[in-house]
Scaffold this active site. Structure first.
Site, PDB file in Angstrom:
ATOM      1  N   SER A 146      43.458  26.720  33.547  1.00 17.88           N
ATOM      2  CA  SER A 146      44.338  27.114  32.497  1.00 17.88           C
ATOM      3  C   SER A 146      44.736  26.065  31.661  1.00 17.88           C
ATOM      4  CB  SER A 146      45.611  27.981  33.198  1.00 17.88           C
ATOM      5  OG  SER A 146      46.062  28.545  32.240  1.00 17.88           O
ATOM      6  N   ASP A 304      44.593  28.876  24.984  1.00 13.49           N
ATOM      7  CA  ASP A 304      44.519  27.671  26.039  1.00 13.49           C
ATOM      8  C   ASP A 304      42.980  27.684  26.387  1.00 13.49           C
ATOM      9  OD1 ASP A 304      44.554  29.886  27.678  1.00 13.49           O
ATOM     10  OD2 ASP A 304      45.908  28.876  29.159  1.00 13.49           O
ATOM     11  N   ASP A 306      41.195  28.634  28.996  1.00 14.38           N
ATOM     12  CA  ASP A 306      40.575  29.620  29.411  1.00 14.38           C
ATOM     13  C   ASP A 306      40.888  30.917  28.698  1.00 14.38           C
ATOM     14  OD1 ASP A 306      43.185  29.921  30.464  1.00 14.38           O
ATOM     15  OD2 ASP A 306      42.628  30.331  32.613  1.00 14.38           O
ATOM     16  N   ASP A 308      43.622  32.603  28.333  1.00 14.29           N
ATOM     17  CA  ASP A 308      44.418  33.870  28.798  1.00 14.29           C
ATOM     18  C   ASP A 308      45.927  33.681  28.316  1.00 14.29           C
ATOM     19  OD1 ASP A 308      45.259  31.447  30.170  1.00 14.29           O
ATOM     20  OD2 ASP A 308      45.164  32.425  32.253  1.00 14.29           O
TER      21      ASP A 308
END
Length: 578
Positions: A146, A304, A306, A308
């Site tokens: 993340s 960010d 990834d 999400d």
């Protein structure tokens, strides 16, 4: 075994790679480093694994990833009868070793006879959640850490509905992992991908197209976008996975003036311009703000690594850029979606939204205003997905979900945070506001005037390593042991202890059962809507304190928040340093 004994066992085992041996020999005289790398096995929870890259049992490496993949492969067939035929979806982000860890995971599942759907390039969290549901997979894996710094990576695990594992499923995987002692053996005799035949299917551009069509179907006000298609938008992927899906989505919607921050456009696991690639952090958004100022843009959005989580900065009336909090983005989206649906929808079904219990209290007022049911749940989109399942099973209509940590969900074909869809909806919302002669900054202030001004804040106390985790645990223990005395100055009304779980009344000094999922979380309710809460982070070595104060007057709300913060932070710091 002690940390030193585990360290020596790895050194003495000839089946670990030579690079592992060299890395371990380099720390032979560093007892603190040995302790931190080997004092425990990297913990597997509902978010899977997350840790620092490196050799050791408490690190992310090929052996600990193989252990997690093997444990998940063994556990999945015990809960899903057709798991091998239905298959597993696998994707990865831009971090160091993400692609290699994803390939290793695919080979382990192929060894067990699973059909594997492997992303042919890096793709974000929402795409793998969407793919699991679209392809009918029994589960999935996303290799990502993340928004953590570059030293980290992770192994995020999903169930068949595209949501993260629930606690029971995660416990089953952890038990399977506990039985795996010979880690080098997990990497031996694995099938090669090019010999997998029909058991390996690559997730490619057809998945992207399917997801984009879904995203376009969620748009509400195409006319406003058409009229404001020249609205200037600056976007930063923060060196992650968002570049293609976000820019392609905005282009498909009709936005023609999207400027991507060039220094942060391409995937790069070193995150050279954003060492902490968190879209809520001003330092990560600084290049984007500079470009937005240069282009005189209306809006800055950032995802960010990834994709999400979504960060947003808006132009104020003074021409400066203000970074919106996760709560501010959440209530803006909630009000926009609910107001638009109230005008468009003629159905008589019960609609619902979901937010976490440590998010803003304004959703209670907003949902009440629109006649929409609000479900509140523990932090983590696995719990939001659980509430979605419950509502949808009752025939209710899902509208929106969010948590204060910059996670948002619109539509029900993804069951995790979706910054791609959220980015598109924020841009549409900005276009609709501009269509009415307003900015998002003004729209946010209008919301506060309509309901109440929200002064909200999250304070995170970082404590690294074994000793840090112990101090966090001790602080939570002390708060529970002294719940009636520690925060008397704030005159708390009740305390919800989710670990027991129970509700404690300060007036009657009595407790009653609380019907919630157990969690290491304490929420103090003060007068009216004011509150604060404390919990250890599930993904970082942090103790988090959340707080909020709500008033009709902005200055009064801020003063109330500052009083809460001063009292709570002082107590928590003393407990952590005791």
């Amino acid at each position: 075994m002690t940390a030193q004994e585990r360290y020596q066992a790895w050194l003495d085992n000839p089946y670990f790679s030579s690079s592992v041996r060299e890395e371990l020999l380099a720390i032979a005289d560093n007892q603190a480093e040995i302790e931190d790398r080997f004092y425990q096995d990297l913990k597997f929870g509902t978010a899977g694994l997350r840790g620092i890259l490196g050799a050791g049992t408490n690190r992310m490496n090929f052996y600990t990833v193989a252990r997690a993949a093997e444990g998940y492969a063994r556990a999945l067939v015990k809960t899903e009868a057709n798991a091998k035929a239905e298959g597993i979806g696998i994707s990865y982000d831009s971090r160091h070793f993400s692609a290699e860890f994803a390939e290793l995971t695919a080979r382990i599942f192929l060894k067990h006879g699973y059909k594997v759907y492997l992303s042919d390039e890096l793709r974000p969290v929402p795409l793998i959640s969407f793919a699991i549901r679209s392809r009918g997979c029994a589960g999935g894996v996303m290799v990502t850490a993340s928004h953590n710094p570059k030293a980290y990576n992770g192994f995020k695990v999903y169930s068949r509905d595209g949501s993260q594992l629930d606690p029971e499923a995660a416990d089953l995987v952890a038990r399977e992992m506990d039985q795996l002692k010979d880690l080098p053996a997990l990497l031996r005799d694995l099938p090669e991908l090019d010999s997998a035949g029909d058991n390996l299917v690559y997730l490619s551009r057809d998945l992207d197209q399917e997801y984009r069509e879904y995203l376009l179907g969620l748009a509400i006000n195409h006319a406003a976008i058409e009229r404001q298609k020249d609205m200037k938008i600056v976007y930063s992927p923060l060196h992650g996975t968002g570049y293609k899906p976000v820019t392609e989505a905005l282009a498909a919607l009709g936005f023609e003036a999207v400027h991507v921050v060039p220094e942060q456009a391409l995937p790069d696991g070193d995150f050279p311009t954003a060492p902490y690639p968190n879209p809520e952090a001003r330092e990560a958004l600084e290049l984007g703000i500079q470009l937005a100022e240069k282009e005189q843009a209306d809006l800055l959005i950032a995802t960010d690594p990834d994709a999400d989580r979504l960060g947003v900065a808006v132009r104020t009336n003074e021409g400066e850029f203000k970074i919106l909090s996760g709560n501010e983005i959440g209530i803006l989206l909630m009000d926009y979606i609910l107001s638009a649906k109230a005008k468009l929808n003629a159905d008589d079904k019960q609609h619902f939204c979901v937010c976490s219990v440590v998010s803003s209290r304004l959703p209670r007022l907003i949902c009440q205003d629109y006649g929409v049911k609000l479900y509140e749940c523990l932090t983590g989109f696995k719990f939001i997905a659980e509430k979605m399942r419950e509502g949808l099973a009752k025939g209710e209509v899902f509208d929106f979900a969010f948590e204060e940590s910059f996670g948002y969900l619109i539509g029900d074909r993804v069951r995790d945070k979706d910054a791609v869809v959220a980015a598109a909806m924020v841009c549409e919302m900005a276009a609709a506001a501009r269509d009415e002669g307003m900015s998002l900054y003004e729209r946010c202030n209008e919301l506060f005037k309509r309901y109440r001004y929200a002064a909200e804040k999250t304070v995170a106390f970082t404590r690294e390593g074994k000793e840090g985790l112990a101090s966090i645990a001790n602080a939570m223990k002390e708060v529970r042991a002294n719940r009636a005395e520690l925060f008397n100055a704030l005159e708390p009304v009740k305390l919800d202890d989710f670990a027991v779980p129970e509700e404690y009344s300060f007036a009657s000094k009595s407790s009653s059962a609380l019907d919630v999922n157990p969690s290491n979380l304490l929420i103090y309710s003060l007068n009216d809507l004011d509150w604060f809460a404390t919990r250890p982070s599930g993904t970082e070595p942090k103790l988090k304190v959340y707080m909020g104060a709500y008033r009709k007057d902005q200055k009064e709300a801020q003063a109330a928040l500052e009083r809460i913060e001063a009292e709570v932070v002082d107590v928590i710091e003393k407990l952590l340093d005791a």
